[in-house]
Design an enzyme around this catalytic site. Structure first.
Site, PDB file in Angstrom:
ATOM      1  N   GLY A  10      36.773  48.180  38.674  1.00 34.25           N
ATOM      2  CA  GLY A  10      37.086  47.318  37.424  1.00 34.25           C
ATOM      3  C   GLY A  10      36.524  48.129  36.018  1.00 34.25           C
ATOM      4  N   GLY A  13      38.023  48.438  31.863  1.00 33.78           N
ATOM      5  CA  GLY A  13      37.663  47.119  30.589  1.00 33.78           C
ATOM      6  C   GLY A  13      36.830  47.694  29.826  1.00 33.78           C
ATOM      7  N   ILE A  37      42.364  47.761  38.905  1.00 31.79           N
ATOM      8  CA  ILE A  37      43.734  47.276  39.381  1.00 31.79           C
ATOM      9  C   ILE A  37      44.730  47.950  38.360  1.00 31.79           C
ATOM     10  CG2 ILE A  37      43.781  44.935  38.444  1.00 31.79           C
ATOM     11  CD1 ILE A  37      44.368  43.912  41.234  1.00 31.79           C
ATOM     12  N   ASP A  54      42.203  47.596  43.982  1.00 29.73           N
ATOM     13  CA  ASP A  54      41.884  46.404  43.781  1.00 29.73           C
ATOM     14  C   ASP A  54      40.282  45.813  44.552  1.00 29.73           C
ATOM     15  OD1 ASP A  54      41.711  43.699  44.215  1.00 29.73           O
ATOM     16  OD2 ASP A  54      43.835  43.334  45.159  1.00 29.73           O
ATOM     17  N   TYR A 144      33.067  30.242  34.860  1.00 32.41           N
ATOM     18  CA  TYR A 144      32.658  31.621  34.939  1.00 32.41           C
ATOM     19  C   TYR A 144      31.062  31.697  35.030  1.00 32.41           C
ATOM     20  CZ  TYR A 144      31.509  35.856  32.262  1.00 32.41           C
ATOM     21  OH  TYR A 144      31.096  37.294  32.042  1.00 32.41           O
TER      22      TYR A 144
END
Ligand code: NAD
Ligand code: AKB
Length: 318
Positions: A10, A13, A37, A54, A144
């Site tokens: 990840g 980001g 991803i 992923d 979340y």
């Protein structure tokens, strides 16, 4: 000490791009592999290797770690608060399955260290609102926040039961200009700079007096690296570490921007994200991080606003 090799999941980001930059400075470009991803973020291009992975593909991650000998993994892949509230099942799946999968791999392959980010979203309406302590009532109200608190407990379980070394920070809302934020409730505090420079005005999706804990990205990256470098025996926190940078409302950040752009105007149109923000702390007590690993933020509101205006203007002209 043998050379650490770092895998980021990840990494495309808001945090991952800047964390990759700093980890490459620390460990060398060849020893740090950012993955996401999505296709490679433009800022990572030509800095070193990159792979599309992923974070839910446990088999592929395990093979990658075995083949390349990674010793540390930073799991940054997640669905954040606003997107998570609109798609709670996706938030649970991405946030929890990726973590559980990695913890199992870490246990089996005996990874040296894992970093997994938590959030101020663990706190809910029953937690103290001002200077929220490290240990207090924790009853999150968003999906979340629920995944972040469950994740903290999962990390604590693996640390204790399998003698692992998983470290975590409850990041406040992070403010940066290199990579855009990805679907959070605190994103307004980044967007406001882009709109102030491009259009001279901004409509906030939070009301004028909504105070939230925030931090400039440079501080957050430094905190992450300092926590990962700290001696394990010093780390006494239950769950992720509370971290404090600054606290402000939309009205206050707008006033700070107006000092640099006098014609800037703001108006308010609260939406569903207001409810998420209403249940979060206004400010955070990070005494334990100060004590355990000497944490101290460098940026306050005026310093962050100055750095953001310069950064957003510079990147807009690239
Ligand atoms: P972001 O949304 O900017 O980045 C997350 C990245 O994960 C994206 O690039 C996305 O493509 C990737 N991703 C999503 N699903 C994936 C999957 N299945 N496999 C691989 N990659 C996938 O988020 P961020 O702000 O960089 O946050 C990183 C972590 O820090 C998250 O756990 C987040 O909850 C936490 N955090 C962030 C903040 C903040 O203000 N940015 C605050 C508190 C906690
Ligand atoms: C969000 O708003 O979802 C994130 C966070 C505080 O975890 N920025």
């Amino acid at each position: 000490m043998s050379q650490e090799k770092v895998l980021l999941l990840g990494a495309g980001g808001q945090i991952g791009v800047e964390l990759t930059e700093q980890l490459r400075k620390k460990f060398g470009a060849d020893n740090v592999l950012p993955t996401d991803i999505r296709a490679e973020h433009p800022l990572l291009e030509s800095m070193g290797r990159y792979a599309v992975v992923d974070a839910l593909d446990t088999q592929k991650i395990k093979e990658l770690i075995q083949e390349e000998g990674f010793t540390q993994v930073y799991l940054l892949a997640a669905v954040l608060s606003a997107t998570g509230e609109q798609n709670p099942q996706l938030a649970w799946k991405v946030n929890m399955d990726s973590l559980l999968g990695l913890l199992e791999i870490g246990k089996e392959l005996k990874l040296n260290k894992i970093f997994w980010p938590s959030s101020i979203a663990v706190f809910g309406p029953t937690s103290p609102k001002q200077n929220t302590p490290q240990s207090t009532v924790i009853e999150p109200s968003s999906m979340y926040g629920i995944t972040k608190y469950a994740g903290e407990n999962l990390c604590a379980y693996y640390n204790k039961k399998f003698d692992m070394d998983i470290r975590s920070i409850r990041y406040p809302g992070l403010i940066s200009y290199k990579s855009p934020p990805g679907g959070g409730t605190t994103d307004y505090a980044v967007d406001i700079f882009h709109k102030a420079i491009a259009e001279g005005s901004f409509t906030s999706f939070l009301s004028e007096d909504t105070y939230l804990p925030m931090m400039f990205m440079e501080d957050a990256i430094r905190a992450t690296i300092e926590l990962m470098d700290a001696p394990k025996e010093n780390l006494k926190a239950q769950g992720g570490y509370n971290l404090s940078g600054m606290s402000f409302s939309p009205k206050e950040i707008a006033a700070a921007i107006t000092k640099h752009i006098p014609s800037f105007t703001i108006d308010y149109a609260p939406d569903f994200r207001q409810q998420i923000a209403n249940d979060w702390p206004a400010s955070i007590d990070d005494t334990q991080a100060q004590k355990d690993w000497n944490w101290k933020a460098n940026y306050d509101l005026p310093a962050m606003v100055k750095a953001m205006l310069v950064g957003v203007k510079d990147t807009a002209h690239v």
